[in-house]
Design a protein around this motif. Structure first.
Motif, PDB file in Angstrom:
ATOM      1  N   SER A  20       0.834  -1.203   0.000  1.00  0.00           N
ATOM      2  CA  SER A  20       0.000   0.000   0.000  1.00  0.00           C
ATOM      3  C   SER A  20       0.869   1.253   0.000  1.00  0.00           C
ATOM      4  O   SER A  20       0.595   2.212  -0.736  1.00  0.00           O
ATOM      5  N   LEU A  21       1.919   1.255   0.814  1.00  0.00           N
ATOM      6  CA  LEU A  21       2.831   2.396   0.855  1.00  0.00           C
ATOM      7  C   LEU A  21       3.540   2.586  -0.493  1.00  0.00           C
ATOM      8  O   LEU A  21       3.675   3.718  -0.977  1.00  0.00           O
ATOM      9  N   ALA A  22       3.985   1.486  -1.090  1.00  0.00           N
ATOM     10  CA  ALA A  22       4.645   1.563  -2.396  1.00  0.00           C
ATOM     11  C   ALA A  22       3.669   2.062  -3.460  1.00  0.00           C
ATOM     12  O   ALA A  22       4.031   2.886  -4.310  1.00  0.00           O
ATOM     13  N   LEU A  23       2.438   1.588  -3.392  1.00  0.00           N
ATOM     14  CA  LEU A  23       1.432   2.002  -4.368  1.00  0.00           C
ATOM     15  C   LEU A  23       1.114   3.488  -4.226  1.00  0.00           C
ATOM     16  O   LEU A  23       1.024   4.208  -5.229  1.00  0.00           O
ATOM     17  N   VAL A  24       0.958   3.960  -3.002  1.00  0.00           N
ATOM     18  CA  VAL A  24       0.707   5.389  -2.768  1.00  0.00           C
ATOM     19  C   VAL A  24       1.886   6.214  -3.288  1.00  0.00           C
ATOM     20  O   VAL A  24       1.699   7.227  -3.973  1.00  0.00           O
ATOM     21  N   ALA A  25       3.110   5.783  -2.990  1.00  0.00           N
ATOM     22  CA  ALA A  25       4.294   6.505  -3.475  1.00  0.00           C
ATOM     23  C   ALA A  25       4.336   6.518  -5.000  1.00  0.00           C
ATOM     24  O   ALA A  25       4.615   7.558  -5.617  1.00  0.00           O
ATOM     25  N   ALA A  26       4.037   5.380  -5.609  1.00  0.00           N
ATOM     26  CA  ALA A  26       4.063   5.287  -7.068  1.00  0.00           C
ATOM     27  C   ALA A  26       2.998   6.184  -7.695  1.00  0.00           C
ATOM     28  O   ALA A  26       3.266   6.889  -8.678  1.00  0.00           O
ATOM     29  N   LEU A  27       1.808   6.182  -7.140  1.00  0.00           N
ATOM     30  CA  LEU A  27       0.743   6.998  -7.705  1.00  0.00           C
ATOM     31  C   LEU A  27       0.987   8.490  -7.466  1.00  0.00           C
ATOM     32  O   LEU A  27       0.679   9.315  -8.330  1.00  0.00           O
ATOM     33  N   ARG A  28       1.557   8.833  -6.329  1.00  0.00           N
ATOM     34  CA  ARG A  28       1.921  10.241  -6.100  1.00  0.00           C
ATOM     35  C   ARG A  28       2.973  10.678  -7.113  1.00  0.00           C
ATOM     36  O   ARG A  28       2.920  11.777  -7.665  1.00  0.00           O
ATOM     37  N   TYR A  29       3.951   9.832  -7.348  1.00  0.00           N
ATOM     38  CA  TYR A  29       4.968  10.105  -8.365  1.00  0.00           C
ATOM     39  C   TYR A  29       4.302  10.322  -9.720  1.00  0.00           C
ATOM     40  O   TYR A  29       4.597  11.282 -10.430  1.00  0.00           O
ATOM     41  N   ILE A  31       1.153  11.115 -10.471  1.00  0.00           N
ATOM     42  CA  ILE A  31       0.294  12.304 -10.525  1.00  0.00           C
ATOM     43  C   ILE A  31       1.145  13.577 -10.610  1.00  0.00           C
ATOM     44  O   ILE A  31       0.821  14.500 -11.358  1.00  0.00           O
ATOM     45  N   ARG A  32       2.255  13.626  -9.845  1.00  0.00           N
ATOM     46  CA  ARG A  32       3.129  14.808  -9.894  1.00  0.00           C
ATOM     47  C   ARG A  32       3.737  15.009 -11.280  1.00  0.00           C
ATOM     48  O   ARG A  32       4.049  16.120 -11.677  1.00  0.00           O
ATOM     49  N   ARG A  33       3.918  13.947 -12.005  1.00  0.00           N
ATOM     50  CA  ARG A  33       4.543  14.030 -13.323  1.00  0.00           C
ATOM     51  C   ARG A  33       3.541  13.855 -14.458  1.00  0.00           C
ATOM     52  O   ARG A  33       3.933  13.733 -15.612  1.00  0.00           O
ATOM     53  N   ALA A  34       2.274  13.850 -14.140  1.00  0.00           N
ATOM     54  CA  ALA A  34       1.235  13.601 -15.140  1.00  0.00           C
ATOM     55  C   ALA A  34       1.234  14.640 -16.252  1.00  0.00           C
ATOM     56  O   ALA A  34       0.835  14.333 -17.388  1.00  0.00           O
ATOM     57  N   ASN A  35       1.676  15.847 -15.978  1.00  0.00           N
ATOM     58  CA  ASN A  35       1.690  16.861 -17.028  1.00  0.00           C
ATOM     59  C   ASN A  35       2.698  16.530 -18.129  1.00  0.00           C
ATOM     60  O   ASN A  35       2.650  17.094 -19.202  1.00  0.00           O
ATOM     61  N   HIS A  36       3.604  15.589 -17.889  1.00  0.00           N
ATOM     62  CA  HIS A  36       4.558  15.161 -18.912  1.00  0.00           C
ATOM     63  C   HIS A  36       3.953  14.130 -19.867  1.00  0.00           C
ATOM     64  O   HIS A  36       4.551  13.826 -20.887  1.00  0.00           O
ATOM     65  N   LEU A  51       7.389   4.841 -12.299  1.00  0.00           N
ATOM     66  CA  LEU A  51       6.348   4.169 -11.517  1.00  0.00           C
ATOM     67  C   LEU A  51       6.686   2.682 -11.358  1.00  0.00           C
ATOM     68  O   LEU A  51       6.583   2.121 -10.263  1.00  0.00           O
ATOM     69  N   LEU A  52       7.133   2.060 -12.429  1.00  0.00           N
ATOM     70  CA  LEU A  52       7.510   0.647 -12.406  1.00  0.00           C
ATOM     71  C   LEU A  52       8.632   0.385 -11.410  1.00  0.00           C
ATOM     72  O   LEU A  52       8.583  -0.571 -10.634  1.00  0.00           O
ATOM     73  N   VAL A  53       9.626   1.242 -11.393  1.00  0.00           N
ATOM     74  CA  VAL A  53      10.764   1.073 -10.478  1.00  0.00           C
ATOM     75  C   VAL A  53      10.305   1.137  -9.027  1.00  0.00           C
ATOM     76  O   VAL A  53      10.719   0.320  -8.191  1.00  0.00           O
ATOM     77  N   HIS A 144      -6.363  22.646 -18.936  1.00  0.00           N
ATOM     78  CA  HIS A 144      -7.243  23.287 -17.969  1.00  0.00           C
ATOM     79  C   HIS A 144      -8.469  22.443 -17.619  1.00  0.00           C
ATOM     80  O   HIS A 144      -9.330  22.881 -16.872  1.00  0.00           O
ATOM     81  N   ASP A 145      -8.546  21.251 -18.157  1.00  0.00           N
ATOM     82  CA  ASP A 145      -9.689  20.376 -17.869  1.00  0.00           C
ATOM     83  C   ASP A 145      -9.548  19.819 -16.458  1.00  0.00           C
ATOM     84  O   ASP A 145      -8.608  19.097 -16.156  1.00  0.00           O
ATOM     85  N   PRO A 146     -10.485  20.135 -15.537  1.00  0.00           N
ATOM     86  CA  PRO A 146     -10.371  19.671 -14.139  1.00  0.00           C
ATOM     87  C   PRO A 146     -10.509  18.161 -14.012  1.00  0.00           C
ATOM     88  O   PRO A 146     -10.094  17.583 -13.024  1.00  0.00           O
ATOM     89  N   ASN A 147     -11.071  17.496 -14.984  1.00  0.00           N
ATOM     90  CA  ASN A 147     -11.245  16.035 -14.937  1.00  0.00           C
ATOM     91  C   ASN A 147     -10.160  15.298 -15.704  1.00  0.00           C
ATOM     92  O   ASN A 147     -10.293  14.126 -16.002  1.00  0.00           O
ATOM     93  N   ARG A 148      -9.087  15.989 -16.006  1.00  0.00           N
ATOM     94  CA  ARG A 148      -8.032  15.445 -16.859  1.00  0.00           C
ATOM     95  C   ARG A 148      -7.496  14.099 -16.385  1.00  0.00           C
ATOM     96  O   ARG A 148      -7.281  13.206 -17.185  1.00  0.00           O
ATOM     97  N   TRP A 149      -7.269  13.911 -15.121  1.00  0.00           N
ATOM     98  CA  TRP A 149      -6.632  12.678 -14.619  1.00  0.00           C
ATOM     99  C   TRP A 149      -7.600  11.793 -13.868  1.00  0.00           C
ATOM    100  O   TRP A 149      -7.193  10.930 -13.127  1.00  0.00           O
ATOM    101  N   LYS A 150      -8.885  11.963 -14.067  1.00  0.00           N
ATOM    102  CA  LYS A 150      -9.870  11.119 -13.382  1.00  0.00           C
ATOM    103  C   LYS A 150     -10.254   9.937 -14.227  1.00  0.00           C
ATOM    104  O   LYS A 150     -10.133   9.898 -15.394  1.00  0.00           O
TER     105      LYS A 150
END
Length: 150
Positions: A20-29, A31-36, A51-53, A144-150
């Motif tokens: 769970s901790l690894a998954l949260v860290a991976a998903l935070r990573y 989301i922070r880089r989703a604009n790329h 994310l894989l690493v 600018h789409d607020p639902n971009r990553w949902k």
């Protein structure tokens, strides 16, 4: 046998926390880089590889927890062999070249169940991220789409 079931259940629970901790860290990573993801395909792949690493290190941590248990129980003389045996169990390979005593042999299948479940969780997260990256490459949405990553 009851002791093995109790130990296996406790270690599986601990591994679930680590997963769970690894998954949260991976998903935070992610989301922070989703604009790329809307940049080039190579940029999107670099995010997916990151994310894989993180998820791989989560699995290696779980393998290490099981290996430590095997070592503490006296199943192996060194952590290197315990880690190898644990990795074979966790990945459900079942080579059988290194085996545990009859007293604790039930721990092997319990770790295999743990590994199959946790690798499945990692696969689901990776598939979701990969699908999002591909979708962004095929049909980029407005920044600018607020639902971009949902």
């Amino acid at each position: 046998m009851l002791l093995s079931l109790l130990l296996g259940t406790a270690i599986t629970s601990l591994c679930l926390v680590l997963q769970s901790l690894a998954l949260v860290a991976a998903l935070r990573y992610f989301i922070r880089r989703a604009n790329h993801l809307h940049a080039t395909f190579l940029h999107a792949e670099k995010v997916i590889i990151g994310l894989l690493v993180i998820l791989i290190f989560g699995s290696l941590g779980q393998i290490g927890i099981w290996a430590l248990l095997f070592f503490i129980l006296g199943e192996f003389d060194n952590l290197k062999t315990a880690f190898y045996h644990s990795a074979v169990n966790f990945a459900t390979l079942g080579y059988g070249d290194v085996v545990m005593s009859q007293q604790h042999r039930l721990l092997g299948p319990l770790e295999a169940i743990n590994g199959a479940l946790m690798i499945g969780v990692s696969t689901a997260a990776l598939a979701r991220a990969f699908t999002t990256a591909i979708r962004e490459q095929v049909n980029p949405k407005s920044k600018h789409d607020p639902n971009r990553w949902k």
